[in-house]
Enzyme design. Structure first.
Site, PDB file in Angstrom:
ATOM      1  N   ASP A   1      -2.032  10.801  -1.325  1.00 39.44           N
ATOM      2  CA  ASP A   1      -2.597   9.840  -2.487  1.00 39.44           C
ATOM      3  C   ASP A   1      -2.893  10.850  -3.685  1.00 39.44           C
ATOM      4  OD1 ASP A   1      -3.062   8.830   0.097  1.00 39.44           O
ATOM      5  OD2 ASP A   1      -3.006   7.132  -1.643  1.00 39.44           O
ATOM      6  N   ARG A  34       0.930  -1.165   0.032  1.00 37.63           N
ATOM      7  CA  ARG A  34       0.012   0.087   0.035  1.00 37.63           C
ATOM      8  C   ARG A  34       0.970   1.289  -0.009  1.00 37.63           C
ATOM      9  NH1 ARG A  34       2.354   1.770   3.929  1.00 37.63           N
ATOM     10  NH2 ARG A  34       0.891   3.305   3.943  1.00 37.63           N
ATOM     11  N   GLY A  35       0.191   2.298  -0.075  1.00 39.62           N
ATOM     12  CA  GLY A  35       0.954   3.524  -0.100  1.00 39.62           C
ATOM     13  C   GLY A  35       1.065   4.016  -1.623  1.00 39.62           C
ATOM     14  N   ALA A  36       0.540   5.333  -1.798  1.00 37.35           N
ATOM     15  CA  ALA A  36       0.513   5.757  -3.307  1.00 37.35           C
ATOM     16  C   ALA A  36       1.627   5.520  -4.109  1.00 37.35           C
ATOM     17  CB  ALA A  36       0.228   7.281  -3.363  1.00 37.35           C
ATOM     18  N   ARG A  59      -7.575   0.094  -6.674  1.00 34.04           N
ATOM     19  CA  ARG A  59      -7.985   1.234  -5.742  1.00 34.04           C
ATOM     20  C   ARG A  59      -8.034   2.608  -6.602  1.00 34.04           C
ATOM     21  NH1 ARG A  59      -4.281   1.342  -0.425  1.00 34.04           N
ATOM     22  NH2 ARG A  59      -6.257   2.282   0.345  1.00 34.04           N
ATOM     23  N   ASN A  89      -5.598  12.278   1.396  1.00 34.76           N
ATOM     24  CA  ASN A  89      -4.754  11.430   2.440  1.00 34.76           C
ATOM     25  C   ASN A  89      -5.555  10.629   3.080  1.00 34.76           C
ATOM     26  OD1 ASN A  89      -2.019  10.527   2.811  1.00 34.76           O
ATOM     27  ND2 ASN A  89      -2.103  11.484   4.727  1.00 34.76           N
ATOM     28  N   LYS A  90      -4.889   9.599   4.018  1.00 39.22           N
ATOM     29  CA  LYS A  90      -5.441   8.784   4.759  1.00 39.22           C
ATOM     30  C   LYS A  90      -6.810   9.412   5.666  1.00 39.22           C
ATOM     31  CE  LYS A  90      -5.410   5.402   4.880  1.00 39.22           C
ATOM     32  NZ  LYS A  90      -6.379   4.446   4.045  1.00 39.22           N
ATOM     33  N   GLN A 136      -2.323   1.867   9.993  1.00 46.21           N
ATOM     34  CA  GLN A 136      -0.952   1.834   9.395  1.00 46.21           C
ATOM     35  C   GLN A 136       0.076   2.728  10.328  1.00 46.21           C
ATOM     36  OE1 GLN A 136      -3.934   2.381   8.147  1.00 46.21           O
ATOM     37  NE2 GLN A 136      -3.800   1.967   5.918  1.00 46.21           N
TER      38      GLN A 136
HETATM   39  O1  MRU Z   1      -4.611   3.190   2.327  1.00 51.83           O
HETATM   40  P1  MRU Z   1      -3.106   3.301   2.346  1.00 51.83           P
HETATM   41  O2  MRU Z   1      -2.324   2.799   3.621  1.00 51.83           O
HETATM   42  O3  MRU Z   1      -2.668   2.981   1.064  1.00 51.83           O
HETATM   43  O4  MRU Z   1      -2.909   4.867   2.605  1.00 51.83           O
HETATM   44  C1  MRU Z   1      -1.837   5.404   2.426  1.00 51.83           C
HETATM   45  C2  MRU Z   1      -1.510   7.095   2.718  1.00 51.83           C
HETATM   46  O5  MRU Z   1      -2.695   7.557   2.937  1.00 51.83           O
HETATM   47  C3  MRU Z   1      -0.347   7.237   2.531  1.00 51.83           C
HETATM   48  O6  MRU Z   1      -0.254   8.655   3.262  1.00 51.83           O
HETATM   49  C4  MRU Z   1      -0.008   7.983   1.275  1.00 51.83           C
HETATM   50  O7  MRU Z   1      -0.189   7.076   0.215  1.00 51.83           O
HETATM   51  C5  MRU Z   1       1.358   8.593   0.860  1.00 51.83           C
HETATM   52  S1  MRU Z   1       2.682   7.077   0.906  1.00 51.83           S
HETATM   53  C6  MRU Z   1       4.195   7.968   0.601  1.00 51.83           C
END
Ligand code: MRU
Length: 341
Positions: free
Chosen positions: A226, A49-51, A85, A236-237, A187
């Site tokens: 994101d 996960r993570g963008a 996603r 973002n999250k 996370q």
């Molecule tokens: O749902 P996730 O865990 O993929 O969400 C991730 C985030 O919100 C991060 O802050 C974002 O993707 C940046 S990662 C460098």
């Protein structure tokens, strides 16, 4: 530093090995992905996960198909990966790059592999620069609040928000991190605490509802992103928006750290960003045990939008955009730094 890799493409097997993030911090389990379905499911179920990382995974996912398939099936596979996603634009950005190469390519496998490797390497470099620029915001022994995981686990490098912290640590500034746990998938509690402490960064995990109480003690808050719209609104999250409001109320600088691959120059404001709705059980259950009454409905959006005017600045690999707005972001767009958006 960083003695783990969240993702590694193995050319001899044409497979991708990933660190299964759903098992952290308890188990460091590596999983092998061999098919496009494997990659799709790993992204969807957040084994990775993570963008930036989901963009890189999708790029290599396309490579997996390239040995034995004709162009049409490769393009189909690429589009399918794009349905895993909806919010992080890095996924669509990487897929577009791969498709653009595929349609022009004479030697599909070699050229697609080269492009995926370039995407991975560019992200690694971007993290390094974000770390350098962002570390200028960090004073000695700064207390920094972070949210979710925007670290090495979410990128191919040292991370974005956490890249700033690793760089400051390297400069001997000894930052102290307050990581919000980040309900419902934790996370912050599971992943950020794992990678920061592995790298000997002093870390306190706090529950999300402690953020308002601790914020007045902070020198800085920094989060990942994101998707960033043309006016600077940032997805973002879920919970990031609340943190930004708390930071503003307490006069704590609130920065977003993100590579250019996270900017979506095609949308004007955050209202156009699609917000992913996730499985009910992520909220209904905790540790596989029901914690919500059966008749209660569940609402589980994975992201929220922080309006640009709550953001002190955006740290990118090209420098820091202080008080982001449309003019400044358009300047970035027009500089032709990212032809794919
Ligand atoms: O749902 P996730 O865990 O993929 O969400 C991730 C985030 O919100 C991060 O802050 C974002 O993707 C940046 S990662 C460098």
């Amino acid at each position: 530093m960083l003695d783990f890799r969240p993702l590694e493409y193995k050319q001899n097997e044409n497979s991708i090995t990933i660190l299964d993030q759903t098992q952290l911090p308890g188990k460091e389990t590596y999983v092998c992905l061999k098919t496009v379905d494997d990659v799709y499911n790993a992204i969807k179920n957040m084994k990775l996960r993570g963008a930036p990382l989901i963009g890189i995974a999708a790029a290599y996912g396309v490579v997996l198909t390239a040995h034995s398939n004709a162009l049409e099936s490769i393009l189909e596979a690429a589009d399918y990966l794009g349905t895993a996603r909806p919010t992080a634009v890095n996924l669509f950005w990487a897929i577009k790059r791969m498709k653009d190469v595929a349609v022009k390519s004479k030697n599909l496998f070699e050229e697609l592999l080269k492009e995926a490797q370039a995407i991975e390497q560019e992200d690694r470099n971007a993290c390094q620069y974000i770390g350098q620029y962002g570390s200028e915001l960090v004073k000695v022994r700064a207390k920094i609040m972070v949210y979710c995981n925007a670290g090495a686990l979410a990128t191919s490098g040292i991370g974005t928000a956490l890249g700033i912290i690793y760089t400051a640590e390297k400069q001997n500034k000894k930052p102290v991190v307050y990581a919000c746990e980040t309900r419902p998938l934790l996370q912050g509690a599971r992943l950020t605490s794992w990678e920061l402490t592995k790298n000997r960064i002093k870390t306190y995990v706090i529950s999300d509802n402690m953020a308002a109480t601790y914020m007045p003690k902070m020198d800085l808050a920094v989060v990942g992103a994101d998707r960033i719209a043309l006016n600077g609104d940032t997805a973002n999250k879920i919970g990031t928006r609340g943190l930004a409001i708390i930071a503003r109320y307490n006069n704590v600088p609130f920065y977003v750290a993100a590579p250019l691959s996270t900017f979506d120059f095609s949308i004007e404001t955050g209202t156009e960003i699609p917000i992913e709705m996730r499985f009910e059980d992520e909220l209904r259950k905790f540790n596989n045990k029901k914690i919500v009454a059966d008749r209660a409905e569940i609402y589980n959006p994975a992201f929220d939008i922080t309006p640009a005017d709550l953001i002190s600045g955006i740290v990118t690999e090209k420098g820091i955009i202080e008080q982001p707005d449309r003019t400044k972001i358009e300047r970035l767009k027009n500089s032709g730094l990212n032809e794919y958006l």
